[in-house]
Write a protein that holds these residues in place. Structure first.
Motif, short mmCIF file in Angstrom:
data_model
loop_
_atom_site.label_atom_id
_atom_site.label_comp_id
_atom_site.label_asym_id
_atom_site.label_seq_id
_atom_site.Cartn_x
_atom_site.Cartn_y
_atom_site.Cartn_z
N THR A 51 -28.88 -13.45 9.39
CA THR A 51 -29.11 -12.30 8.52
C THR A 51 -30.31 -12.54 7.60
OG1 THR A 51 -27.56 -13.17 6.87
CG2 THR A 51 -26.67 -11.69 8.55
N VAL A 52 -30.89 -11.44 7.14
CA VAL A 52 -32.08 -11.55 6.29
C VAL A 52 -31.74 -11.98 4.87
CG1 VAL A 52 -33.37 -9.86 7.63
CG2 VAL A 52 -31.95 -9.08 5.72
N ASP A 53 -30.47 -11.82 4.47
CA ASP A 53 -30.08 -12.16 3.11
C ASP A 53 -29.09 -13.33 3.02
OD1 ASP A 53 -27.84 -10.97 4.15
OD2 ASP A 53 -27.86 -9.22 2.81
N LYS A 67 -26.13 -13.39 3.97
CA LYS A 67 -24.76 -12.93 3.82
C LYS A 67 -24.13 -12.66 5.18
CE LYS A 67 -25.62 -10.86 -0.73
NZ LYS A 67 -25.59 -9.62 -1.55
N GLN A 74 -22.93 -10.98 8.45
CA GLN A 74 -23.60 -9.98 9.28
C GLN A 74 -22.94 -8.62 9.17
OE1 GLN A 74 -22.82 -12.58 12.47
NE2 GLN A 74 -21.39 -11.22 13.53
N ASP A 112 -26.61 -3.55 8.16
CA ASP A 112 -27.91 -3.43 7.49
C ASP A 112 -28.70 -4.72 7.35
OD1 ASP A 112 -27.62 -0.65 7.02
OD2 ASP A 112 -26.32 -1.08 5.30
N ASN A 113 -28.12 -5.88 7.73
CA ASN A 113 -28.80 -7.12 7.32
C ASN A 113 -29.07 -8.12 8.43
OD1 ASN A 113 -26.18 -7.94 7.79
ND2 ASN A 113 -26.02 -9.20 5.93
N VAL A 114 -28.91 -7.76 9.69
CA VAL A 114 -29.16 -8.71 10.78
C VAL A 114 -30.66 -8.83 11.04
CG1 VAL A 114 -28.87 -9.12 13.26
CG2 VAL A 114 -26.91 -8.38 11.87
N ASP A 115 -31.11 -10.07 11.24
CA ASP A 115 -32.50 -10.32 11.59
C ASP A 115 -32.60 -10.40 13.11
OD1 ASP A 115 -35.07 -11.22 12.00
OD2 ASP A 115 -35.02 -12.73 10.42
N TYR A 116 -33.03 -9.32 13.73
CA TYR A 116 -33.07 -9.24 15.19
C TYR A 116 -34.25 -9.98 15.79
CZ TYR A 116 -29.56 -5.66 14.44
OH TYR A 116 -28.42 -4.99 14.05
#
Length: 563
Positions: free
Chosen positions: A164-166, A168, A170, A173-177
């Motif tokens: 995740t980008v933060d 936190k 998954q 809104d926050n997964v780093d694809y």
């Protein structure tokens, strides 16, 4: 003139090392003896172990294919028809659960899903966290030490860990694809994988090859059934998923053809006919009962593509093919793309009974939710055009494969997985599995021979999707019938449970618990013993990850005993 010679007195595990050998009656005795001795220790001209292809459909009912639905099926299924001709039908095969995730857990681990503890943190739908630890013994961990190349293609739905980008948990809104996933099929033992993390109507709508996301996951999409709009790959289309998975399976088989002598295990988990009901353009309009029938026909076509690939690579005679479904059909699928309760009942008016002759749909405690089609083809071992009426469970796959490859499970491995290899060799043999625990979304049941005891009144589910009676309504009626709130021991009485004799009442129309309380007690004892011992197979007691597993898993407050 030729005769077939095999070790008919051998144990099943020995039979897997003793393949059919054809010899001429004119072969000299010394030569004949050498051939027989060789056949007892190897596969002759074949490789040292059978290939295994396991195909799991999604929400496909017992009556959705001709070999099982017969006159109740209005869908053409030539590939499954072929498997029935060339192999064996199991008419009493059951999913252990009436929903997707726990059934898939049990298949993968050989252990009932309700024994596991809470899953890892995760988000909604396809963002769910892992369902069990990566240290858990699984199907590929059984097969890889025996030299198998293992692959998982299709719907995963067993949870992942995504970057995740933060930092936190998954979620939508926050997964780093742009980063590989950290936990998926590879961490559970598969050599290679190509998956959809959740389901066809459960975002994210994007494939993952091994650890890496496929394509740019920058779009937002949703499909007609429930219109769950979420992250999607730019080129992801619901109508192309079955074709994509089939192409991946064909590619895997082509690669294995270049590795002669090394066996493989392919787990192909299709996403249909689960909603959204999205047949490709090539299949839309083919069925007389609309897009639901079209979608089932495309599932059958996917199976046919695998069979064709095995034929083209001259692998068919060396490969066990198993086709089944994760549980019964969902009543909200049908002619209309939007999920609409009781659509499948409308198709019954047209002569198609997706649930076969059984009561209930997905989510419920009734047979329509658990009884699934189950086909096995194993040339030279499984007799063709045969049927087996013995009770088996989908989670018996691990124990069966372990016996086929002669890799005995230890006491902690696949504790609920009972080998049905004796039935593959002789469909009228004594049933290895005596009992099986079934779990709906709100209740337990146990099967023993033709008897089934459900630890609930009614359908064992809320009834939001067409199952009747609804849980709350059934409990309310039971309280009126009983005259007061029961104490804990009184829950094991009519009208708080249901007993069915499936031999004479396959539609579960007559609750005979009141007149058969001795049978209720007889079934309750192995039910509790299986739960409390932590296992189905013989062996030392194992601990369940859950500290408390009550007989009545969901009792409304209005009926909950005070003591």
């Amino acid at each position: 003139m030729f005769h077939s010679i095999m070790m008919t007195n051998a144990r099943p595990s020995e039979l897997t090392r003793c393949w059919l050998v054809r010899v001429s009656t004119r072969v000299p005795a010394a030569t004949l003896l050498s051939i027989i001795l060789l056949s007892t220790t190897c596969f002759g001209a074949r490789q040292t172990a059978p290939n295994i292809v396991f195909i799991l459909a999604d929400d496909m009912g017992y009556g959705d294919s001709k070999p099982f639905g017969r006159e109740l099926c209005q869908i053409e299924t030539p590939s499954m028809d072929r498997l029935a001709r060339e192999g064996m039908r199991f008419t009493d095969a059951h999913a252990p659960n009436s929903v997707c995730v726990p059934t898939r857990m049990a298949i993968m681990t050989g252990r009932y899903a309700w024994r596991f503890g809470p899953p890892s943190p995760g988000g909604a739908w396809g963002f769910l966290g892992t369902r069990f630890p990566t240290t858990q013994f699984t199907l590929p961990k059984l097969l890889k030490p025996a030299g198998y190349q293992t692959a998982y293609i299709g719907k995963w739905h067993l949870g992942t860990k995504m970057v995740t980008v933060d930092g936190k948990v998954q979620g939508i809104d926050n997964v780093d694809y742009t980063k590989p996933i950290e936990t998926g099929p590879r961490q559970y033992g598969f050599d290679e994988s190509f998956i959809l993390p959740g389901s066809l109507d459960m975002y994210p709508y994007a494939f993952v090859r091994d650890q890496d996301w496929v394509g740019k996951v920058t779009a937002k999409k949703g499909w007609s059934a429930f219109n769950r709009v979420g992250p999607a790959a730019e080129d992801f289309e619901d109508t192309k998923v079955l074709d994509t998975f089939s192409s991946e399976a064909e590619s895997f088989l082509a690669r294995q053809n270049k590795q002669p002598g090394r066996p493989f295990f392919l787990y192909l988990a299709l996403t249909a006919p689960h909603t959204p009901t999205s047949p490709s353009g090539a299949f839309e309009g083919k069925s007389r009962i609309g897009i639901y029938g079209d979608f089932v026909m495309e599932v059958d076509h996917c199976i046919g593509r695998v069979l064709t690939a095995l034929d083209e690579h001259d692998m068919a005679d060396e490969t066990i093919v198993i086709v089944t479904s994760d549980h019964g059909p969902a009543s909200y699928a049908g002619r209309r793309r939007k999920a609409t309760v009781n659509q499948l009942r409308e198709l019954e008016d047209e002569g198609h009974f997706a649930r076969g002759p059984f009561r209930g749909f997905k989510f419920s405690i009734y047979e329509g939710a658990f009884r699934v089609p189950f086909l096995v083809r194993w040339p030279g071992e499984v007799p063709a055009s045969t049927s087996c009426q013995r009770l088996i469970g989908l989670h018996d796959l691990m124990g069966t494969l372990a016996e086929i490859i002669d890799r005995p499970l230890d006491d902690a491995q696949g504790p609920d997985s009972v080998s049905f290899l004796p039935l593959l060799l002789s469909p009228t043999a004594e049933a290895p599995r005596k009992t099986m625990i079934l779990q709906s979304v709100r209740a337990f049941a146990i099967r023993n021979a033709d008897w089934k005891l459900a630890f609930c009144p009614g359908s064992g589910c809320p009834g939001n999707y067409g199952n009747r009676p609804k849980q709350d309504d059934a409990w309310a009626a039971a309280l009126v019938d009983f005259g007061r709130k029961p104490n804990r021991s009184e829950l094991l009485q009519n009208p708080f449970l249901q007993l069915f004799d499936l031999r004479s009442d396959v539609s579960e129309s007559h609750n005979v618990a009141a007149a058969n309380m001795k049978m209720v007690e007889k079934l309750h004892d192995p039910f509790r013993r299986t739960i409390d011992s932590g296992r189905t197979r013989p062996g030392p007691r194992l601990s369940n990850y859950r500290t408390s597993i009550p007989t009545f898993s969901s009792v409304p407050k209005s009926a909950k005993p005070s003591r």
